[in-house]
Design an enzyme around this catalytic site. Structure first.
Site, PDB file in Angstrom:
ATOM      1  N   GLU A 175       0.822  -1.226   0.000  1.00  0.00           N
ATOM      2  CA  GLU A 175       0.000   0.000   0.000  1.00  0.00           C
ATOM      3  C   GLU A 175       0.854   1.273   0.000  1.00  0.00           C
ATOM      4  O   GLU A 175       0.362   2.345  -0.328  1.00  0.00           O
ATOM      5  CB  GLU A 175      -0.968  -0.002   1.193  1.00  0.00           C
ATOM      6  CG  GLU A 175      -1.910  -1.183   1.152  1.00  0.00           C
ATOM      7  CD  GLU A 175      -3.154  -1.030   2.008  1.00  0.00           C
ATOM      8  OE1 GLU A 175      -3.430   0.082   2.478  1.00  0.00           O
ATOM      9  OE2 GLU A 175      -3.846  -2.042   2.199  1.00  0.00           O
TER      10      GLU A 175
ATOM     11  N   TYR B 248      -3.095   4.676   7.206  1.00  0.00           N
ATOM     12  CA  TYR B 248      -2.345   3.428   7.425  1.00  0.00           C
ATOM     13  C   TYR B 248      -1.120   3.373   6.518  1.00  0.00           C
ATOM     14  O   TYR B 248       0.012   3.175   6.982  1.00  0.00           O
ATOM     15  CB  TYR B 248      -3.240   2.205   7.179  1.00  0.00           C
ATOM     16  CG  TYR B 248      -2.460   0.913   7.001  1.00  0.00           C
ATOM     17  CD1 TYR B 248      -1.776   0.326   8.064  1.00  0.00           C
ATOM     18  CD2 TYR B 248      -2.393   0.277   5.747  1.00  0.00           C
ATOM     19  CE1 TYR B 248      -1.046  -0.856   7.905  1.00  0.00           C
ATOM     20  CE2 TYR B 248      -1.662  -0.901   5.577  1.00  0.00           C
ATOM     21  CZ  TYR B 248      -1.004  -1.454   6.663  1.00  0.00           C
ATOM     22  OH  TYR B 248      -0.279  -2.621   6.492  1.00  0.00           O
TER      23      TYR B 248
ATOM     24  N   LYS C  36       2.959   3.366   7.341  1.00  0.00           N
ATOM     25  CA  LYS C  36       3.889   2.297   6.931  1.00  0.00           C
ATOM     26  C   LYS C  36       4.998   2.874   6.043  1.00  0.00           C
ATOM     27  O   LYS C  36       6.160   2.495   6.166  1.00  0.00           O
ATOM     28  CB  LYS C  36       3.129   1.178   6.202  1.00  0.00           C
ATOM     29  CG  LYS C  36       2.196   0.355   7.060  1.00  0.00           C
ATOM     30  CD  LYS C  36       2.871  -0.428   8.168  1.00  0.00           C
ATOM     31  CE  LYS C  36       3.707  -1.577   7.677  1.00  0.00           C
ATOM     32  NZ  LYS C  36       4.210  -2.415   8.812  1.00  0.00           N
TER      33      LYS C  36
HETATM   34  P1  NAD Z   1      -2.414  -7.864  12.820  1.00  0.00           P
HETATM   35  O1  NAD Z   1      -3.183  -6.621  13.085  1.00  0.00           O
HETATM   36  O2  NAD Z   1      -3.125  -9.150  12.653  1.00  0.00           O
HETATM   37  O3  NAD Z   1      -1.339  -8.091  13.996  1.00  0.00           O
HETATM   38  C1  NAD Z   1      -0.563  -7.046  14.499  1.00  0.00           C
HETATM   39  C2  NAD Z   1       0.100  -7.529  15.783  1.00  0.00           C
HETATM   40  O4  NAD Z   1       0.893  -6.455  16.307  1.00  0.00           O
HETATM   41  C3  NAD Z   1      -0.895  -7.930  16.868  1.00  0.00           C
HETATM   42  O5  NAD Z   1      -0.493  -9.128  17.492  1.00  0.00           O
HETATM   43  C4  NAD Z   1      -0.839  -6.758  17.849  1.00  0.00           C
HETATM   44  O6  NAD Z   1      -1.134  -7.140  19.183  1.00  0.00           O
HETATM   45  C5  NAD Z   1       0.604  -6.309  17.700  1.00  0.00           C
HETATM   46  N1  NAD Z   1       0.784  -4.896  18.059  1.00  0.00           N
HETATM   47  C6  NAD Z   1       0.036  -3.838  17.653  1.00  0.00           C
HETATM   48  N2  NAD Z   1       0.473  -2.704  18.228  1.00  0.00           N
HETATM   49  C7  NAD Z   1       1.545  -3.052  18.979  1.00  0.00           C
HETATM   50  C8  NAD Z   1       2.437  -2.323  19.803  1.00  0.00           C
HETATM   51  N3  NAD Z   1       2.290  -0.984  19.983  1.00  0.00           N
HETATM   52  N4  NAD Z   1       3.430  -2.980  20.444  1.00  0.00           N
HETATM   53  C9  NAD Z   1       3.573  -4.318  20.284  1.00  0.00           C
HETATM   54  N5  NAD Z   1       2.737  -5.066  19.536  1.00  0.00           N
HETATM   55  C10 NAD Z   1       1.739  -4.439  18.887  1.00  0.00           C
HETATM   56  O7  NAD Z   1      -1.510  -7.530  11.562  1.00  0.00           O
HETATM   57  P2  NAD Z   1      -1.052  -8.462  10.335  1.00  0.00           P
HETATM   58  O8  NAD Z   1      -2.096  -8.440   9.310  1.00  0.00           O
HETATM   59  O9  NAD Z   1      -0.559  -9.728  10.881  1.00  0.00           O
HETATM   60  O10 NAD Z   1       0.182  -7.600   9.800  1.00  0.00           O
HETATM   61  C11 NAD Z   1       1.484  -7.788  10.354  1.00  0.00           C
HETATM   62  C12 NAD Z   1       2.448  -6.869   9.623  1.00  0.00           C
HETATM   63  O11 NAD Z   1       2.447  -7.172   8.223  1.00  0.00           O
HETATM   64  C13 NAD Z   1       2.074  -5.381   9.734  1.00  0.00           C
HETATM   65  O12 NAD Z   1       3.272  -4.645   9.859  1.00  0.00           O
HETATM   66  C14 NAD Z   1       1.377  -5.087   8.414  1.00  0.00           C
HETATM   67  O13 NAD Z   1       1.548  -3.731   8.064  1.00  0.00           O
HETATM   68  C15 NAD Z   1       2.125  -5.999   7.479  1.00  0.00           C
HETATM   69  N6  NAD Z   1       1.374  -6.454   6.285  1.00  0.00           N
HETATM   70  C16 NAD Z   1       0.135  -7.011   6.409  1.00  0.00           C
HETATM   71  C17 NAD Z   1      -0.524  -7.497   5.279  1.00  0.00           C
HETATM   72  C18 NAD Z   1      -1.877  -8.155   5.368  1.00  0.00           C
HETATM   73  O14 NAD Z   1      -2.469  -8.464   4.343  1.00  0.00           O
HETATM   74  N7  NAD Z   1      -2.412  -8.426   6.542  1.00  0.00           N
HETATM   75  C19 NAD Z   1       0.088  -7.390   4.024  1.00  0.00           C
HETATM   76  C20 NAD Z   1       1.352  -6.787   3.938  1.00  0.00           C
HETATM   77  C21 NAD Z   1       1.997  -6.338   5.082  1.00  0.00           C
HETATM   78  O1  DAU Z   2      -2.252  -4.820   0.526  1.00  0.00           O
HETATM   79  C1  DAU Z   2      -1.783  -5.165   1.779  1.00  0.00           C
HETATM   80  C2  DAU Z   2      -2.753  -4.691   2.840  1.00  0.00           C
HETATM   81  O2  DAU Z   2      -3.898  -5.539   2.745  1.00  0.00           O
HETATM   82  C3  DAU Z   2      -2.168  -4.741   4.242  1.00  0.00           C
HETATM   83  O3  DAU Z   2      -1.088  -3.852   4.328  1.00  0.00           O
HETATM   84  C4  DAU Z   2      -3.231  -4.382   5.286  1.00  0.00           C
HETATM   85  O4  DAU Z   2      -2.704  -4.511   6.580  1.00  0.00           O
HETATM   86  C5  DAU Z   2      -4.404  -5.326   5.115  1.00  0.00           C
HETATM   87  O5  DAU Z   2      -5.435  -4.992   6.015  1.00  0.00           O
HETATM   88  C6  DAU Z   2      -4.922  -5.286   3.682  1.00  0.00           C
HETATM   89  O6  DAU Z   2      -5.529  -3.989   3.408  1.00  0.00           O
HETATM   90  P1  DAU Z   2      -6.921  -3.860   2.608  1.00  0.00           P
HETATM   91  O7  DAU Z   2      -7.528  -2.566   2.954  1.00  0.00           O
HETATM   92  O8  DAU Z   2      -6.719  -4.192   1.171  1.00  0.00           O
HETATM   93  O9  DAU Z   2      -7.735  -5.100   3.283  1.00  0.00           O
HETATM   94  P2  DAU Z   2      -9.262  -5.233   3.739  1.00  0.00           P
HETATM   95  O10 DAU Z   2      -9.493  -6.692   4.020  1.00  0.00           O
HETATM   96  O11 DAU Z   2      -9.629  -4.262   4.777  1.00  0.00           O
HETATM   97  O12 DAU Z   2     -10.047  -4.874   2.409  1.00  0.00           O
HETATM   98  C7  DAU Z   2      -9.863  -5.599   1.208  1.00  0.00           C
HETATM   99  C8  DAU Z   2     -10.713  -4.934   0.136  1.00  0.00           C
HETATM  100  O13 DAU Z   2     -12.101  -5.162   0.444  1.00  0.00           O
HETATM  101  C9  DAU Z   2     -10.554  -3.425   0.075  1.00  0.00           C
HETATM  102  O14 DAU Z   2     -10.669  -2.990  -1.282  1.00  0.00           O
HETATM  103  C10 DAU Z   2     -11.731  -2.879   0.881  1.00  0.00           C
HETATM  104  C11 DAU Z   2     -12.798  -3.925   0.651  1.00  0.00           C
HETATM  105  N1  DAU Z   2     -13.741  -4.157   1.773  1.00  0.00           N
HETATM  106  C12 DAU Z   2     -13.214  -4.350   3.009  1.00  0.00           C
HETATM  107  C13 DAU Z   2     -14.044  -4.590   4.092  1.00  0.00           C
HETATM  108  C14 DAU Z   2     -13.473  -4.774   5.470  1.00  0.00           C
HETATM  109  C15 DAU Z   2     -15.105  -4.212   1.535  1.00  0.00           C
HETATM  110  O15 DAU Z   2     -15.564  -4.056   0.388  1.00  0.00           O
HETATM  111  N2  DAU Z   2     -15.920  -4.452   2.607  1.00  0.00           N
HETATM  112  C16 DAU Z   2     -15.453  -4.627   3.881  1.00  0.00           C
HETATM  113  O16 DAU Z   2     -16.270  -4.816   4.816  1.00  0.00           O
END
Ligand code: NAD
Ligand code: DAU
Length: 349
Positions: free
Chosen positions: A133, A156, A160
């Site tokens: 993102e 967000y 990042k």
């Molecule tokens: P998540 O929200 O599921 O987990 C985040 C974790 O960080 C949780 O266990 C939370 O308790 C901990 N945390 C939050 N604030 C904290 C703090 N102040 N101190 C210590 N711990 C803290 O997130 P995720 O989806 O597992 O994402 C993990 C990492 O990967 C993030 O940095 C996110 O930006 C990155 N990322 C996520 C995605 C995705 O699709 N979910 C994709 C690309 C990158």
């Molecule tokens: O691309 C990586 C990112 O993917 C990570 O860095 C983020 O931590 C992770 O949350 C995710 O971000 P998105 O915003 O893409 O994920 P989310 O699941 O929130 O939404 C996926 C898509 O679906 C987005 O286009 C918004 C849409 N959406 C989401 C929700 C929660 C809906 O249409 N309805 C919903 O209720």
């Protein structure tokens, strides 16, 4: 014995990374530092919590003094930093929480690492886990490459992007050895049911509406979470220090199409008439500033490190649905909040 600090290990991706490292490297001590916010659950690590090479640290990365003490006490050799506020919608309603954890928390960790490692930096490593993102939003064509200019558009992604810049600045200024990887949308077990796929799985089970933002034509690239964890392992052990790697699934879907596919799988798994879940689809007001399309070009990690996704998407989605259906208690607990309190009490003793 090597000592790796993994932050955010109780969360969605972090729990898969911690499990992979604890099981794959029994001679390496893994420390999981996590604040246990609503998104962090130690239940995600129940199967490895007794492992000899695993230790949990309940701490907040915003607490700079505590981080300095922990680096002195545990002598970490490397950091894999995943702790973050991760949900775009929450960043729109409370941006400061994202600045605190994602920016200030990351700088605190960088400061603690540089202070503890200053006499032996060459043998240390700070690996920052980031997101696609940061590159902004694509139109119908094109891909994000490692050298695509940053153009974050939500609070967000701005937080990042800021933390990525700090990590690179610490490499340039203090010679801190680093990796950064930027990954696309992960899916799989342990994802908090505020994100699109687990939200829809949970809502189908409760016959609640499936909210689709706008027209549902926004596009995301989806990757199974264990494939992301494998990529992190590979970069950590075989990557070239100082490099950035993009990680993606080569797997783009419009939101409405992915939700329809999920509905079809849910109908089959729940032995419902075909079309039952789809009736729950409800178009709602769009997310403010909603990025239209993300698409990662992951050819660098593929050609340089030999990584590629291991699962076909529908196979991964079936596995994900199966996990949520088999773990209804997990889902009930994380949505009720009682679970969180239980673990907080346990680890505050
Ligand atoms: P998540 O929200 O599921 O987990 C985040 C974790 O960080 C949780 O266990 C939370 O308790 C901990 N945390 C939050 N604030 C904290 C703090 N102040 N101190 C210590 N711990 C803290 O997130 P995720 O989806 O597992 O994402 C993990 C990492 O990967 C993030 O940095 C996110 O930006 C990155 N990322 C996520 C995605 C995705 O699709 N979910 C994709 C690309 C990158
Ligand atoms: O691309 C990586 C990112 O993917 C990570 O860095 C983020 O931590 C992770 O949350 C995710 O971000 P998105 O915003 O893409 O994920 P989310 O699941 O929130 O939404 C996926 C898509 O679906 C987005 O286009 C918004 C849409 N959406 C989401 C929700 C929660 C809906 O249409 N309805 C919903 O209720």
């Amino acid at each position: 014995m090597k000592r790796i600090l993994i932050t955010g290990g109780a969360g969605f991706i972090g729990s898969h990374v911690v499990r992979l490292f604890v099981n794959s490297y029994p001679d390496v001590q893994i420390f999981n530092l996590d604040k246990l916010t609503y998104a962090g659950n130690l239940e995600n690590l129940k199967d490895i919590e007794q492992a000899e090479n695993y230790q949990f640290i309940h701490e907040d990365i915003v607490n700079a003094d505590a981080l300095h003490q922990l680096f002195t006490e545990h002598q970490f050799d490397s950091v894999i930093h995943l702790a973050a506020e991760s949900h775009v919608d929450r960043s729109i309603s409370d941006p400061l929480a994202f600045v605190n954890t994602n920016v200030i928390g990351t700088v605190n960790l960088l400061n603690a690492a540089v202070a503890a490692w200053k006499d032996d930096l060459d043998n240390k490593l700070f690996y920052h886990i980031s997101t696609d993102e940061v590159y902004g939003s694509l139109g119908e064509t094109g891909y994000f490459l490692e050298d695509t200019a940053y153009d974050p558009k939500s609070p967000y992604s701005a937080s990042k992007a800021s933390s990525d810049h700090f990590v690179r600045a610490y490499q340039n200024t203090y010679q801190l050895p680093i990796f950064i990887s930027n990954c696309s949308n992960n899916y799989g077990p342990h994802q908090f049911p505020e994100k699109l796929l687990p939200l829809c799985i949970n809502n189908v089970q409760n016959s609640k509406p499936l909210p689709i933002y706008g027209k549902g034509d926004n596009i995301r690239d989806w990757l199974y979470v264990e494939d992301h964890a494998r990529a992190i392992d590979l970069i950590f052990h075989q990557g070239k220090k100082g490099e950035t790697y993009n990680i993606g699934g080569f797997n783009e879907w419009k939101n409405i199409d992915i939700v329809k596919l999920l509905c079809a799988i849910m109908d089959r798994k729940l032995s419902q008439d075909s079309g039952t879940s789809e009736q729950l689809i409800t178009y709602v007001t769009d997310r403010a500033g909603h990025d239209m399309r993300y698409a990662i070009d992951a050819s660098k990690i593929k050609s340089e490190l030999g990584w590629r996704p291991s699962l076909q998407f529908e196979e991964g989605l079936e596995k994900t649905v199966d996990w949520y259906l088999e773990n209804q208690t997990w889902l009930d607990n994380v949505t009720s909040g009682s679970y969180q309190q239980y673990y907080h009490k346990q680890y505050q003793q």
